[in-house]
Design a protein around this motif. Structure first.
Motif, short mmCIF file in Angstrom:
data_model
loop_
_atom_site.label_atom_id
_atom_site.label_comp_id
_atom_site.label_asym_id
_atom_site.label_seq_id
_atom_site.Cartn_x
_atom_site.Cartn_y
_atom_site.Cartn_z
N ASN A 219 61.43 -1.47 -35.13
CA ASN A 219 62.37 -2.27 -34.78
C ASN A 219 63.76 -2.22 -35.61
N ILE A 220 64.69 -2.77 -35.04
CA ILE A 220 66.14 -2.94 -35.67
C ILE A 220 66.50 -4.34 -35.37
N TYR A 221 66.84 -4.88 -36.19
CA TYR A 221 67.32 -6.14 -36.32
C TYR A 221 68.81 -6.38 -36.83
N CYS A 222 69.80 -7.04 -36.01
CA CYS A 222 71.18 -7.02 -36.41
C CYS A 222 71.39 -8.46 -36.91
N TYR A 223 72.10 -8.62 -37.96
CA TYR A 223 72.41 -9.99 -38.64
C TYR A 223 73.94 -10.19 -38.95
N ASP A 224 74.50 -11.30 -39.01
CA ASP A 224 75.78 -11.58 -39.28
C ASP A 224 75.93 -11.60 -40.74
N ALA A 225 77.02 -12.12 -41.38
CA ALA A 225 77.09 -12.07 -42.94
C ALA A 225 76.39 -13.19 -43.39
N GLY A 226 75.92 -14.31 -42.53
CA GLY A 226 75.24 -15.20 -43.05
C GLY A 226 73.85 -15.12 -43.25
N GLY A 227 73.23 -14.01 -42.51
CA GLY A 227 71.89 -13.64 -42.26
C GLY A 227 71.49 -14.21 -41.05
N ASN A 228 72.29 -14.82 -40.20
CA ASN A 228 71.80 -15.04 -38.83
C ASN A 228 71.52 -13.99 -37.96
N GLN A 229 70.27 -14.00 -37.15
CA GLN A 229 70.11 -12.88 -36.46
C GLN A 229 70.81 -12.98 -35.16
N ILE A 230 71.36 -11.72 -34.68
CA ILE A 230 72.30 -11.59 -33.77
C ILE A 230 71.54 -11.06 -32.56
#
Length: 497
Positions: A219-230
């Motif tokens: 799996n790949i998970y992308c997050y913004d600088a605040g740790g919110n999943q994109i």
């Protein structure tokens, strides 16, 4: 009563720490048969499991025991000691046998050591493909990748270092990338490139602090600088052996192919592609701390437009230190000291402790000694005798599988050895009010090269603070607990051999 008192007072106290009731004819087989375990799947000992890694043990009759395993060189790893009942764990690294042997040791009333052994079945994670080890880590099960702002572009004489951009496809051997760069965009400026996305809307991935987490289960998970999943996606790798590059347009180009579901990586857009999100990326570089991908449509010719992505990781300390194998490190003569206007580049010396953020080391250097001049510093050693480690080509190895660290002279003759444990954090730990170290490298005394505290009378520290660790560089420091800012501390600098 007199006889009983005689029994109580005649024993050698040094043999009392591992003693047992019973007669002196105890055998190892009897000791093992009276040793019982329960296995659990969790460290809280709440879930019984036939192949559990966590053990509760009892002895019958009750005996004070020591429990240990041996590595292939006969070195002991003590699991528990000094008790008749207790807990221990056996958690082998990936790829090791599930059948694990441990030893039980006690003494009879005459002080003789009695040793039994047991073999148990424990859970061992399936060995990862070598490429997944680098992408997702063998040590932690996942790996965090950030934008790597390291691809240079000459903007009319001003060097710009970016993470995403375009270049002339297959302009040279893939190992020479970033040759042929046309344009390179820093992550913070990706908000100005939303015309290349499929929505034209910023998501938070256009930030140097955005990240993607790649896990060992695909799996790949992308997050913004605040740790919110994109978003998240799946991945696999094809055609990777770590060394051979696939030929494209007559040049040795990619090391393999990263296949993903659409949009799985950060800013997953082909440049000038109208929002196209590729699902097949060529791997131009993959190490424990760097990943460079490229994309061009099938049939794209040399020097035609292609897209690149650059990522870096500092989360996988075990990979950077050991390559999940045996990795050699030698002296890194790169710590500058201004000796009355002459810059000396050294490997060992002293500095003012926590004088600044650890990321700014070597700020605060007092003195820096090149490896070849360590023979003049033997007053800091415990023997005053040269061993061969005082040579720019001396080296040490860290073995992932066994946990052994060994030091060698320039000719490959072993000087000493010991065990090591890496206690690594992706973010710096605070010391004396500043962000200082990434954790500690703990070793048996004297295991690393020239392992002496400066001005310490031969003291050999066993816990070194990690100031820098990459695939190519390792910088350690040591100061006694409680040492204040700008007080004396010791540093060691090494580079990958």
């Amino acid at each position: 009563m007199v006889a009983a008192l005689g029994l109580l007072t005649s024993c050698d106290p040094s043999k009392d720490s591992i003693s047992m009731p019973g007669n002196s004819d105890l055998t190892g087989e009897q000791l093992a048969s009276g040793f019982s375990v329960e296995q659990f799947a969790d460290e809280e000992y709440t879930t019984p499991a036939a192949d559990g890694n966590y053990f509760k043990f009892t002895t019958s009759p009750s005996r004070i025991v020591r429990i240990y395993q041996k590595d292939e060189e006969g070195n002991e790893n003590v699991l528990a000691a000094g008790t008749a009942n207790g807990k221990f764990k056996i958690v082998p690294k990936r790829g090791n046998p599930s059948e694990q042997t441990f030893y039980i040791e006690t003494r009879d009333f005459n002080g003789n050591i009695i040793t039994g052994q047991k073999t148990v079945s424990v859970f061992v994670p399936q060995e990862l493909d070598p490429v997944v080890r680098l992408l997702a880590s063998d040590a932690y099960g996942s790996k965090t990748w950030y934008w790597g702002e390291n691809i240079p572009w000459d903007n009319n004489g001003t060097m710009v270092y970016g993470s995403w951009g375009n270049f002339g496809y297959t302009n040279d051997n893939g190992g020479n990338f970033p040759s042929g760069i046309w344009w390179s965009c820093p992550a913070a400026e990706l908000t100005g490139q939303l015309n290349h996305s499929d929505t034209g809307v910023a998501t938070g991935e256009e930030s140097p602090e955005a990240k993607m987490v790649i896990t060992d289960d695909g799996n790949i998970y992308c997050y913004d600088a605040g740790g919110n999943q994109i978003r998240k996606g799946k991945y696999s790798v094809e055609g990777w052996d770590g060394t051979t590059r696939k030929e494209v347009n007559g040049v040795a180009w990619s090391l393999g192919t990263l296949k993903t579901t659409e949009g799985a990586i950060l800013f997953p857009f082909k440049i000038n592609g109208g929002g196209t999100k590729p699902t097949s990326f060529e791997i131009l570089k993959l190490t424990s701390d760097q990943l460079i991908l490229s994309y061009a449509d099938e049939g794209t010719g040399s020097w035609s437009e292609a897209t690149f992505w650059s990522f870096v990781s500092s989360s996988d300390g075990e990979a950077m230190l050991t390559d999940f194998d045996t990795k050699a490190w030698t002296w890194g003569e790169n710590i500058p000291w201004d000796n009355s206007g002459t810059i000396v580049l050294g490997s060992w010396g002293n500095f003012g402790y926590t004088n600044d953020n650890g990321g700014n080391f070597p700020s605060g250097i007092w003195w820096s000694c090149p490896a070849a001049e360590l023979t003049g510093q033997l007053n800091h050693s415990d023997t005053g005798a040269a061993t061969g480690e005082e040579d720019p080509n001396a080296y040490m190895t860290f073995d992932w599988a066994t946990g052994n660290v060994k030091s060698y002279d320039a000719s490959g003759n072993q000087i000493r050895s010991g065990k090591f444990t890496l206690n690594y954090s992706e973010n710096r730990n605070e010391v004396n009010g500043v962000a200082w170290n990434f954790g500690t490298l703990d070793t048996d005394a004297g295991s690393i090269l020239f392992p002496f505290k400066i001005n310490g009378g031969g003291t050999k520290p066993t816990s070194f603070q990690i100031i820098k660790l990459t695939n190519e560089q390792l910088i350690l420091t040591y100061a006694d607990d409680g040492t204040g800012s700008w007080s004396e501390a010791t540093f060691w600098s090494f580079k990958a051999k």
